[in-house]
Design a protein around this motif. Structure first.
Motif, PDB file in Angstrom:
ATOM      1  N   ALA A 206       0.841  -1.197   0.000  1.00 52.57           N
ATOM      2  CA  ALA A 206       0.000   0.000   0.000  1.00 52.57           C
ATOM      3  C   ALA A 206       0.878   1.251   0.000  1.00 52.57           C
ATOM      4  O   ALA A 206       2.105   1.198   0.204  1.00 52.57           O
ATOM      5  CB  ALA A 206      -0.909  -0.012   1.219  1.00 52.57           C
ATOM      6  N   TRP A 207       0.245   2.406  -0.205  1.00 52.99           N
ATOM      7  CA  TRP A 207       0.981   3.668  -0.184  1.00 52.99           C
ATOM      8  C   TRP A 207       1.694   3.869   1.142  1.00 52.99           C
ATOM      9  O   TRP A 207       2.786   4.442   1.193  1.00 52.99           O
ATOM     10  CB  TRP A 207       0.027   4.834  -0.446  1.00 52.99           C
ATOM     11  N   ARG A 208       1.092   3.396   2.217  1.00 55.14           N
ATOM     12  CA  ARG A 208       1.745   3.539   3.529  1.00 55.14           C
ATOM     13  C   ARG A 208       3.104   2.846   3.520  1.00 55.14           C
ATOM     14  O   ARG A 208       4.076   3.345   4.097  1.00 55.14           O
ATOM     15  CB  ARG A 208       0.831   2.963   4.609  1.00 55.14           C
ATOM     16  N   ASP A 209       3.189   1.677   2.869  1.00 53.01           N
ATOM     17  CA  ASP A 209       4.462   0.955   2.767  1.00 53.01           C
ATOM     18  C   ASP A 209       5.469   1.751   1.933  1.00 53.01           C
ATOM     19  O   ASP A 209       6.653   1.803   2.264  1.00 53.01           O
ATOM     20  CB  ASP A 209       4.245  -0.426   2.135  1.00 53.01           C
ATOM     21  N   TRP A 210       4.986   2.345   0.841  1.00 55.45           N
ATOM     22  CA  TRP A 210       5.892   3.094  -0.026  1.00 55.45           C
ATOM     23  C   TRP A 210       6.455   4.323   0.692  1.00 55.45           C
ATOM     24  O   TRP A 210       7.667   4.580   0.644  1.00 55.45           O
ATOM     25  CB  TRP A 210       5.175   3.529  -1.307  1.00 55.45           C
ATOM     26  N   PHE A 211       5.592   5.091   1.364  1.00 53.34           N
ATOM     27  CA  PHE A 211       6.070   6.282   2.059  1.00 53.34           C
ATOM     28  C   PHE A 211       7.017   5.922   3.198  1.00 53.34           C
ATOM     29  O   PHE A 211       7.985   6.645   3.469  1.00 53.34           O
ATOM     30  CB  PHE A 211       4.889   7.112   2.572  1.00 53.34           C
ATOM     31  N   ALA A 212       6.768   4.783   3.862  1.00 55.34           N
ATOM     32  CA  ALA A 212       7.685   4.335   4.918  1.00 55.34           C
ATOM     33  C   ALA A 212       9.041   3.993   4.318  1.00 55.34           C
ATOM     34  O   ALA A 212      10.093   4.368   4.870  1.00 55.34           O
ATOM     35  CB  ALA A 212       7.108   3.126   5.647  1.00 55.34           C
ATOM     36  N   ALA A 213       9.046   3.292   3.172  1.00 56.99           N
ATOM     37  CA  ALA A 213      10.307   2.940   2.514  1.00 56.99           C
ATOM     38  C   ALA A 213      11.043   4.186   2.027  1.00 56.99           C
ATOM     39  O   ALA A 213      12.278   4.220   2.002  1.00 56.99           O
ATOM     40  CB  ALA A 213      10.031   1.996   1.340  1.00 56.99           C
ATOM     41  N   ALA A 214      10.286   5.221   1.651  1.00 53.92           N
ATOM     42  CA  ALA A 214      10.892   6.459   1.163  1.00 53.92           C
ATOM     43  C   ALA A 214      11.327   7.369   2.300  1.00 53.92           C
ATOM     44  O   ALA A 214      11.984   8.390   2.069  1.00 53.92           O
ATOM     45  CB  ALA A 214       9.908   7.205   0.269  1.00 53.92           C
ATOM     46  N   GLY A 215      10.950   7.015   3.546  1.00 60.06           N
ATOM     47  CA  GLY A 215      11.305   7.849   4.697  1.00 60.06           C
ATOM     48  C   GLY A 215      10.550   9.163   4.721  1.00 60.06           C
ATOM     49  O   GLY A 215      11.065  10.176   5.210  1.00 60.06           O
ATOM     50  N   ARG A 216       9.305   9.137   4.207  1.00 60.01           N
ATOM     51  CA  ARG A 216       8.521  10.371   4.146  1.00 60.01           C
ATOM     52  C   ARG A 216       7.198  10.159   4.870  1.00 60.01           C
ATOM     53  O   ARG A 216       6.733   9.031   5.053  1.00 60.01           O
ATOM     54  CB  ARG A 216       8.252  10.777   2.688  1.00 60.01           C
ATOM     55  N   ARG A 217       6.557  11.246   5.247  1.00 62.96           N
ATOM     56  CA  ARG A 217       5.282  11.195   5.952  1.00 62.96           C
ATOM     57  C   ARG A 217       4.256  11.999   5.172  1.00 62.96           C
ATOM     58  O   ARG A 217       4.597  12.963   4.481  1.00 62.96           O
ATOM     59  CB  ARG A 217       5.414  11.775   7.370  1.00 62.96           C
ATOM     60  N   ARG A 218       3.003  11.582   5.306  1.00 64.23           N
ATOM     61  CA  ARG A 218       1.914  12.307   4.669  1.00 64.23           C
ATOM     62  C   ARG A 218       0.636  12.057   5.474  1.00 64.23           C
ATOM     63  O   ARG A 218       0.277  10.906   5.735  1.00 64.23           O
ATOM     64  CB  ARG A 218       1.751  11.844   3.216  1.00 64.23           C
ATOM     65  N   LYS A 219      -0.061  13.113   5.835  1.00 69.49           N
ATOM     66  CA  LYS A 219      -1.218  12.983   6.722  1.00 69.49           C
ATOM     67  C   LYS A 219      -2.399  12.278   6.057  1.00 69.49           C
ATOM     68  O   LYS A 219      -3.116  11.516   6.709  1.00 69.49           O
ATOM     69  CB  LYS A 219      -1.657  14.366   7.220  1.00 69.49           C
ATOM     70  N   ASP A 220      -2.615  12.533   4.774  1.00 70.38           N
ATOM     71  CA  ASP A 220      -3.787  11.970   4.092  1.00 70.38           C
ATOM     72  C   ASP A 220      -3.442  10.712   3.315  1.00 70.38           C
ATOM     73  O   ASP A 220      -4.045  10.400   2.289  1.00 70.38           O
ATOM     74  CB  ASP A 220      -4.388  13.010   3.150  1.00 70.38           C
ATOM     75  N   ILE A 221      -2.510   9.940   3.834  1.00 74.96           N
ATOM     76  CA  ILE A 221      -1.954   8.809   3.085  1.00 74.96           C
ATOM     77  C   ILE A 221      -2.995   7.728   2.753  1.00 74.96           C
ATOM     78  O   ILE A 221      -2.863   7.007   1.774  1.00 74.96           O
ATOM     79  CB  ILE A 221      -0.774   8.200   3.887  1.00 74.96           C
ATOM     80  N   ASP A 222      -4.057   7.627   3.566  1.00 77.13           N
ATOM     81  CA  ASP A 222      -5.069   6.601   3.332  1.00 77.13           C
ATOM     82  C   ASP A 222      -6.306   7.148   2.617  1.00 77.13           C
ATOM     83  O   ASP A 222      -7.276   6.416   2.413  1.00 77.13           O
ATOM     84  CB  ASP A 222      -5.494   5.957   4.657  1.00 77.13           C
ATOM     85  N   GLN A 223      -6.278   8.399   2.242  1.00 80.63           N
ATOM     86  CA  GLN A 223      -7.428   9.005   1.588  1.00 80.63           C
ATOM     87  C   GLN A 223      -7.312   8.891   0.068  1.00 80.63           C
ATOM     88  O   GLN A 223      -6.221   8.805  -0.472  1.00 80.63           O
ATOM     89  CB  GLN A 223      -7.558  10.476   1.993  1.00 80.63           C
ATOM     90  N   GLY A 224      -8.453   8.899  -0.589  1.00 83.67           N
ATOM     91  CA  GLY A 224      -8.478   8.811  -2.048  1.00 83.67           C
ATOM     92  C   GLY A 224      -9.333   7.660  -2.525  1.00 83.67           C
ATOM     93  O   GLY A 224      -9.692   6.771  -1.745  1.00 83.67           O
ATOM     94  N   PRO A 225      -9.670   7.630  -3.819  1.00 84.04           N
ATOM     95  CA  PRO A 225     -10.510   6.565  -4.380  1.00 84.04           C
ATOM     96  C   PRO A 225      -9.873   5.191  -4.236  1.00 84.04           C
ATOM     97  O   PRO A 225      -8.654   5.046  -4.303  1.00 84.04           O
ATOM     98  CB  PRO A 225     -10.632   6.956  -5.862  1.00 84.04           C
ATOM     99  N   ARG A 226     -10.733   4.173  -4.054  1.00 85.01           N
ATOM    100  CA  ARG A 226     -10.260   2.791  -3.921  1.00 85.01           C
ATOM    101  C   ARG A 226     -10.861   1.939  -5.029  1.00 85.01           C
ATOM    102  O   ARG A 226     -12.032   2.097  -5.388  1.00 85.01           O
ATOM    103  CB  ARG A 226     -10.638   2.225  -2.546  1.00 85.01           C
ATOM    104  N   PHE A 227     -10.064   1.010  -5.534  1.00 84.79           N
ATOM    105  CA  PHE A 227     -10.484   0.179  -6.653  1.00 84.79           C
ATOM    106  C   PHE A 227     -10.229  -1.288  -6.333  1.00 84.79           C
ATOM    107  O   PHE A 227      -9.225  -1.640  -5.727  1.00 84.79           O
ATOM    108  CB  PHE A 227      -9.717   0.567  -7.921  1.00 84.79           C
TER     109      PHE A 227
END
Length: 309
Positions: A206-227
């Protein structure tokens, strides 16, 4: 007098359920119909046979002597029908080679290769189904699974298919004018599209895994359309709805003509490993191992020529 050919199975099922529960209401709940329907079916059976089968007893019903003496034979008849249907399903499975895979991978990689695999399937109809739990393969009649899941039961054989890069991608229009599209910072402000693991393709990180691997944070990481399917999410990404994190293999046909472009290349890509898994025991175990070997060979050819081939 009605013959066996004239007797509806639904009426016999109603009689058996009423006998077991002692109540038209409870029998109706068990069968998913109304109490009136159960009563009507039993009445039709009585009229057809010309004999009384049940009588009222307080708030419930009891069988007449005739019905009670016949019930064991009726029960055995239903058991024999169920056994016959199981045999028919088994015979159908014996003529079918069933492969399970997540839908996007099946449509974009597996299905185009089935024609090359025809000699391996000689004598069998091929059936493709969506992913199932590996420990349910025998129960579900699945002969070969294409799975990313780690670990396998001792009675399952497996071979690696290939490792896929899981990359962030978006429509070119979404990053027009961005100074550093290869930097992780490009994803700090883009809308994010998500593959919903509860709906279909639960393959990718998931995006949470990618941002963790990139060493970055984002507050709305779980928001957005789902498919539920990556192939559907890819169309949303092409339309400029947001950035998508998905398998490079599945996105390849959109990346090659430039409908989507890989972004944030400075961050090492996440990966998933697909494996071929099959039951080691059973009538099609050797066939499954041969099919797995040929699919793995096709995957090697694709890797040499840059996936997918």
């Amino acid at each position: 007098m009605a013959t066996l050919r004239d007797l509806p199975l639904s009426a016999l099922r109603a009689l058996v359920a009423a006998a077991r529960t002692g109540s038209l209401t409870r029998a109706a709940e068990e069968l998913g119909v109304t109490p009136g329907a159960v009563g009507h079916q039993i009445k039709q059976l009585e009229d057809g046979l010309g004999i009384k089968l049940v009588r009222r007893a307080g708030n419930g019903i009891v069988l007449t002597r005739a019905a009670e003496s016949a019930l064991p034979d009726i029960d055995r008849g239903f058991d024999a029908l169920a056994s016959g249907l199981r045999r028919l399903r088994f015979e159908r499975q014996a003529e079918t080679f069933t492969i399970c895979a997540d839908p996007s991978f099946a449509s974009l990689w597996l299905a185009p290769r089935l024609n090359r695999m025809r000699p391996a399937f000689a004598g069998f109809d091929v059936r493709i189904v969506t992913s199932i739990a590996l420990d349910a393969m025998l129960e579900e009649g699945v002969d070969l699974a294409i799975s990313y899941r780690k670990g396998a039961a001792l009675d399952l054989g497996s071979v690696d298919l290939f490792t896929e890069r899981v990359i962030p991608a978006c429509a070119p229009s979404l990053i027009q004018g961005h100074a550093r599209p290869d930097a992780a910072s490009v994803l700090d402000g883009l809308p994010l599209l998500h593959i919903d693991p509860t709906m279909g393709d639960d393959v990718y990180p998931a995006w949470r895994d990618w941002f963790a691997a990139a060493g970055r944070r984002r507050k709305d990481i779980d928001q957005g359309p789902r498919f539920g399917l990556t192939i559907v999410a890819a169309q949303a990404a092409i339309a400029g709805m947001g950035a998508l994190l998905a398998s490079e293999l599945v996105l390849h046909r959109h990346l090659q003509p430039g409908h989507l472009i890989e972004i944030a290349r400075d961050v090492p890509a996440l990966t998933i490993k697909r494996r071929l898994v099959w039951p080691l025991h059973g009538p099609k175990a050797r066939r499954a191992a041969a099919v797995a070997s040929q699919l793995a060979a096709l995957a090697d050819l694709a890797i040499e020529g840059a996936l997918p081939q």
